[in-house]
Design a protein around this motif. Structure first.
Motif, PDB file in Angstrom:
ATOM      1  N   SER A  75       0.858  -1.185   0.000  1.00  0.00           N
ATOM      2  CA  SER A  75       0.000   0.000   0.000  1.00  0.00           C
ATOM      3  C   SER A  75       0.887   1.225   0.000  1.00  0.00           C
ATOM      4  O   SER A  75       2.106   1.140   0.218  1.00  0.00           O
ATOM      5  CB  SER A  75      -0.901   0.020   1.252  1.00  0.00           C
ATOM      6  N   PHE A  76       0.287   2.384  -0.241  1.00  0.00           N
ATOM      7  CA  PHE A  76       1.067   3.621  -0.162  1.00  0.00           C
ATOM      8  C   PHE A  76       1.706   3.753   1.207  1.00  0.00           C
ATOM      9  O   PHE A  76       2.882   4.115   1.335  1.00  0.00           O
ATOM     10  CB  PHE A  76       0.167   4.835  -0.438  1.00  0.00           C
ATOM     11  N   ILE A  77       0.934   3.464   2.255  1.00  0.00           N
ATOM     12  CA  ILE A  77       1.436   3.602   3.611  1.00  0.00           C
ATOM     13  C   ILE A  77       2.644   2.702   3.842  1.00  0.00           C
ATOM     14  O   ILE A  77       3.699   3.140   4.318  1.00  0.00           O
ATOM     15  CB  ILE A  77       0.317   3.287   4.626  1.00  0.00           C
ATOM     16  N   GLY A  78       2.522   1.421   3.504  1.00  0.00           N
ATOM     17  CA  GLY A  78       3.619   0.497   3.713  1.00  0.00           C
ATOM     18  C   GLY A  78       4.864   0.898   2.946  1.00  0.00           C
ATOM     19  O   GLY A  78       5.981   0.878   3.483  1.00  0.00           O
ATOM     20  N   LYS A  79       4.687   1.277   1.689  1.00  0.00           N
ATOM     21  CA  LYS A  79       5.839   1.631   0.858  1.00  0.00           C
ATOM     22  C   LYS A  79       6.501   2.923   1.321  1.00  0.00           C
ATOM     23  O   LYS A  79       7.727   3.058   1.241  1.00  0.00           O
ATOM     24  CB  LYS A  79       5.395   1.745  -0.597  1.00  0.00           C
TER      25      LYS A  79
ATOM     26  N   GLY B 284      16.622  -7.816   3.965  1.00  0.00           N
ATOM     27  CA  GLY B 284      15.695  -7.957   2.856  1.00  0.00           C
ATOM     28  C   GLY B 284      14.310  -7.509   3.246  1.00  0.00           C
ATOM     29  O   GLY B 284      14.023  -7.256   4.424  1.00  0.00           O
ATOM     30  N   THR B 285      13.430  -7.397   2.241  1.00  0.00           N
ATOM     31  CA  THR B 285      12.056  -6.954   2.450  1.00  0.00           C
ATOM     32  C   THR B 285      11.100  -8.010   1.927  1.00  0.00           C
ATOM     33  O   THR B 285      11.257  -8.504   0.800  1.00  0.00           O
ATOM     34  CB  THR B 285      11.796  -5.618   1.726  1.00  0.00           C
ATOM     35  N   VAL B 286      10.117  -8.341   2.749  1.00  0.00           N
ATOM     36  CA  VAL B 286       9.097  -9.332   2.405  1.00  0.00           C
ATOM     37  C   VAL B 286       7.774  -8.607   2.210  1.00  0.00           C
ATOM     38  O   VAL B 286       7.394  -7.757   3.024  1.00  0.00           O
ATOM     39  CB  VAL B 286       8.969 -10.381   3.531  1.00  0.00           C
ATOM     40  N   GLY B 287       7.059  -8.919   1.150  1.00  0.00           N
ATOM     41  CA  GLY B 287       5.786  -8.275   0.868  1.00  0.00           C
ATOM     42  C   GLY B 287       4.628  -8.915   1.621  1.00  0.00           C
ATOM     43  O   GLY B 287       4.689 -10.080   2.031  1.00  0.00           O
ATOM     44  N   LEU B 288       3.567  -8.123   1.799  1.00  0.00           N
ATOM     45  CA  LEU B 288       2.353  -8.606   2.470  1.00  0.00           C
ATOM     46  C   LEU B 288       1.163  -7.852   1.903  1.00  0.00           C
ATOM     47  O   LEU B 288       1.219  -6.627   1.747  1.00  0.00           O
ATOM     48  CB  LEU B 288       2.458  -8.387   3.984  1.00  0.00           C
ATOM     49  N   ASP B 289       0.090  -8.570   1.578  1.00  0.00           N
ATOM     50  CA  ASP B 289      -1.104  -7.917   1.045  1.00  0.00           C
ATOM     51  C   ASP B 289      -1.803  -7.111   2.139  1.00  0.00           C
ATOM     52  O   ASP B 289      -1.598  -7.336   3.330  1.00  0.00           O
ATOM     53  CB  ASP B 289      -2.070  -8.956   0.469  1.00  0.00           C
ATOM     54  N   VAL B 290      -2.642  -6.162   1.718  1.00  0.00           N
ATOM     55  CA  VAL B 290      -3.291  -5.252   2.654  1.00  0.00           C
ATOM     56  C   VAL B 290      -4.174  -5.991   3.650  1.00  0.00           C
ATOM     57  O   VAL B 290      -4.263  -5.609   4.825  1.00  0.00           O
ATOM     58  CB  VAL B 290      -4.109  -4.195   1.875  1.00  0.00           C
TER      59      VAL B 290
ATOM     60  N   TYR C 244       7.712  -4.373  10.876  1.00  0.00           N
ATOM     61  CA  TYR C 244       6.489  -4.371  10.052  1.00  0.00           C
ATOM     62  C   TYR C 244       6.093  -2.943   9.727  1.00  0.00           C
ATOM     63  O   TYR C 244       6.089  -2.067  10.603  1.00  0.00           O
ATOM     64  CB  TYR C 244       5.340  -5.057  10.799  1.00  0.00           C
ATOM     65  N   PHE C 245       5.717  -2.721   8.455  1.00  0.00           N
ATOM     66  CA  PHE C 245       5.199  -1.424   8.028  1.00  0.00           C
ATOM     67  C   PHE C 245       3.892  -1.630   7.271  1.00  0.00           C
ATOM     68  O   PHE C 245       3.846  -2.329   6.250  1.00  0.00           O
ATOM     69  CB  PHE C 245       6.193  -0.694   7.116  1.00  0.00           C
ATOM     70  N   GLY C 246       2.808  -1.017   7.771  1.00  0.00           N
ATOM     71  CA  GLY C 246       1.526  -1.117   7.100  1.00  0.00           C
ATOM     72  C   GLY C 246       0.456  -0.383   7.887  1.00  0.00           C
ATOM     73  O   GLY C 246       0.757   0.350   8.839  1.00  0.00           O
ATOM     74  N   LEU C 247      -0.793  -0.596   7.519  1.00  0.00           N
ATOM     75  CA  LEU C 247      -1.901   0.141   8.124  1.00  0.00           C
ATOM     76  C   LEU C 247      -2.449  -0.535   9.366  1.00  0.00           C
ATOM     77  O   LEU C 247      -2.619   0.091  10.395  1.00  0.00           O
ATOM     78  CB  LEU C 247      -3.019   0.351   7.105  1.00  0.00           C
ATOM     79  N   GLY C 248      -2.744  -1.821   9.313  1.00  0.00           N
ATOM     80  CA  GLY C 248      -3.330  -2.424  10.502  1.00  0.00           C
ATOM     81  C   GLY C 248      -3.923  -3.801  10.278  1.00  0.00           C
ATOM     82  O   GLY C 248      -3.639  -4.744  11.012  1.00  0.00           O
ATOM     83  N   LEU C 249      -4.779  -3.953   9.259  1.00  0.00           N
ATOM     84  CA  LEU C 249      -5.363  -5.260   8.999  1.00  0.00           C
ATOM     85  C   LEU C 249      -4.288  -6.284   8.692  1.00  0.00           C
ATOM     86  O   LEU C 249      -4.343  -7.424   9.159  1.00  0.00           O
ATOM     87  CB  LEU C 249      -6.358  -5.176   7.830  1.00  0.00           C
ATOM     88  N   SER C 250      -3.284  -5.893   7.916  1.00  0.00           N
ATOM     89  CA  SER C 250      -2.216  -6.836   7.581  1.00  0.00           C
ATOM     90  C   SER C 250      -1.354  -7.152   8.800  1.00  0.00           C
ATOM     91  O   SER C 250      -0.766  -8.238   8.892  1.00  0.00           O
ATOM     92  CB  SER C 250      -1.350  -6.292   6.446  1.00  0.00           C
ATOM     93  N   ALA C 251      -1.267  -6.210   9.764  1.00  0.00           N
ATOM     94  CA  ALA C 251      -0.541  -6.495  11.006  1.00  0.00           C
ATOM     95  C   ALA C 251      -1.221  -7.632  11.750  1.00  0.00           C
ATOM     96  O   ALA C 251      -0.558  -8.495  12.341  1.00  0.00           O
ATOM     97  CB  ALA C 251      -0.484  -5.245  11.879  1.00  0.00           C
ATOM     98  N   ARG C 252      -2.546  -7.633  11.723  1.00  0.00           N
ATOM     99  CA  ARG C 252      -3.295  -8.719  12.350  1.00  0.00           C
ATOM    100  C   ARG C 252      -2.968 -10.046  11.667  1.00  0.00           C
ATOM    101  O   ARG C 252      -2.717 -11.058  12.326  1.00  0.00           O
ATOM    102  CB  ARG C 252      -4.791  -8.422  12.276  1.00  0.00           C
ATOM    103  N   GLY C 253      -2.962 -10.058  10.329  1.00  0.00           N
ATOM    104  CA  GLY C 253      -2.636 -11.276   9.601  1.00  0.00           C
ATOM    105  C   GLY C 253      -1.228 -11.766   9.887  1.00  0.00           C
ATOM    106  O   GLY C 253      -0.988 -12.970  10.050  1.00  0.00           O
ATOM    107  N   LEU C 254      -0.273 -10.845   9.969  1.00  0.00           N
ATOM    108  CA  LEU C 254       1.098 -11.219  10.270  1.00  0.00           C
ATOM    109  C   LEU C 254       1.215 -11.759  11.690  1.00  0.00           C
ATOM    110  O   LEU C 254       1.910 -12.755  11.937  1.00  0.00           O
ATOM    111  CB  LEU C 254       2.021 -10.015  10.088  1.00  0.00           C
ATOM    112  N   SER C 255       0.539 -11.117  12.640  1.00  0.00           N
ATOM    113  CA  SER C 255       0.668 -11.531  14.042  1.00  0.00           C
ATOM    114  C   SER C 255       0.130 -12.945  14.256  1.00  0.00           C
ATOM    115  O   SER C 255       0.701 -13.718  15.032  1.00  0.00           O
ATOM    116  CB  SER C 255      -0.042 -10.535  14.965  1.00  0.00           C
TER     117      SER C 255
END
Length: 345
Positions: free
Chosen positions: A147-151, A170-176, A198-209
């Protein structure tokens, strides 16, 4: 004389925005009742709700701002999410409507778009890099939401790594939506870092956690983990994660606000609404005329107001070519521990 001001909510609340409106009203009334003799017209609040990114669309938020702009409101508070604010900037400028967004992106600033920074896409990476260096966690892997935020976060982290002597493996991608959390974990394993960022908005943080359950890497994140305040069931999976917040229990302005409101102000929302309500009220009080251009000029005269958000001593205000409100320690490192957000040590 009565003037109208707007609120634009791009993250719908269960109460339809009544809580935000209540706190903004409280702030305006407080300025109006000030013994300093501030002259303030009666203010009517008009709230519009439009679900934006990540569950809705930025275009829906833009359409709601256009409705505000075509009405007789003199100023608008909102939106709150960077992706939504970016599409609102040209609308505010086109309609010459002063707005105060409360996002994390400095790109959401313009002549008419003011910025109350609940987090910072550009500054938070440096705060996190310094924290990692102090903990001697030097070899790091980044998980970046698409996302714009993550990037934007990841871009500035590239600069922060050089400043603080980290090694970016390195950098690993994650969907929103965070549905690819398991793939992200596999990517992290291949890099074998000392810590995960981790860099992102929030929903993807939940998925990663949830995908990281049972893993032992230290995790640091941007302000996405503020979503833990509103989602108690997420907190167990955020256990031990260090993140950037804007809430500080030692802030005396926040403490006084909590006492006067009669409920706990233990997350950024109420403090932000209170601060922005005061900014708009002071902008109206300082306005040379009860017009949109007058309010813009009035906001530029607001200086050094103690803020409820951030560490003690955080202040807010604007100025000529200055559109960022908060100055000082408005970025606060915290951790989720035992279901509670506590200051990071």
């Amino acid at each position: 004389m009565t003037v109208r001001m707007g609120i634009l909510l791009d993250v719908p609340a269960a109460d339809g925005g009544a809580g935000t409106e209540r706190v903004v009203r409280f702030a305006i009334d407080e300025i109006a009742a000030s013994p300093s003799g501030v002259s303030l017209p009666d203010v009517e609040i008009v709230t519009r709700v439009a679900e934006g990114h990540p569950r809705g669309t930025p275009e829906a938020v833009a359409a709601a701002l256009v409705e505000h702009a075509r009405s007789d409101v003199l100023a608008v508070i909102g939106p709150a999410i960077s992706d939504n604010a970016l599409v609102c900037v040209p609308i505010a400028d086109h309609y010459t409507l002063p707005c105060i967004n409360w996002t994390g992106s400095e790109q959401a600033r313009s002549e008419w778009m003011f910025h109350y920074q609940v987090g910072s896409l550009e500054d938070e990476p440096f705060v996190l890099a310094r924290h990692l260096a102090l903990r001697d966690l030097l070899r790091v892997a980044v998980v970046c939401e698409d996302s714009f935020i993550g990037k934007q976060y990841a871009s500035f982290f590239d600069d922060a790594v050089a400043v603080h002597g980290l090694e970016l493996l390195g950098t690993v991608g994650l969907d929103v939506a965070g549905d690819g959390g398991a793939d992200a974990v596999a990517g992290i394993e291949a890099l074998a870092p000392d810590a995960v960022v981790y860099f992102g908005l929030g929903l993807s943080a939940r998925g990663l956690s949830t995908a990281l359950r049972g893993r032992s890497w230290p995790v640091v994140t941007n302000s996405a983990l503020m979503f833990g305040h509103a989602n108690p069931d997420w907190r167990a999976d955020f256990e031990g994660w260090t993140y950037v917040d804007a809430f500080d229990e030692d802030n005396p302005v926040r403490a006084r606000l909590q006492e006067r409101l009669g409920f706990a102000v233990d997350e950024p929302g109420p403090a932000s609404a209170y601060d922005m309500g005061r900014l708009v009220a002071l902008g109206l009080a300082h306005a040379p005329s009860p017009t949109r251009d007058g309010v813009r000029a009035g906001l530029e005269r607001v200086k050094q107001v103690p803020a409820a958000l951030g560490e003690p001593g955080t202040v807010m205000g604007f100025g000529r070519w200055k559109r960022n409100a908060l100055e000082g320690g408005y970025l606060v490192l915290r951790q989720w521990r035992g279901g509670c957000s506590v200051r990071a040590t």
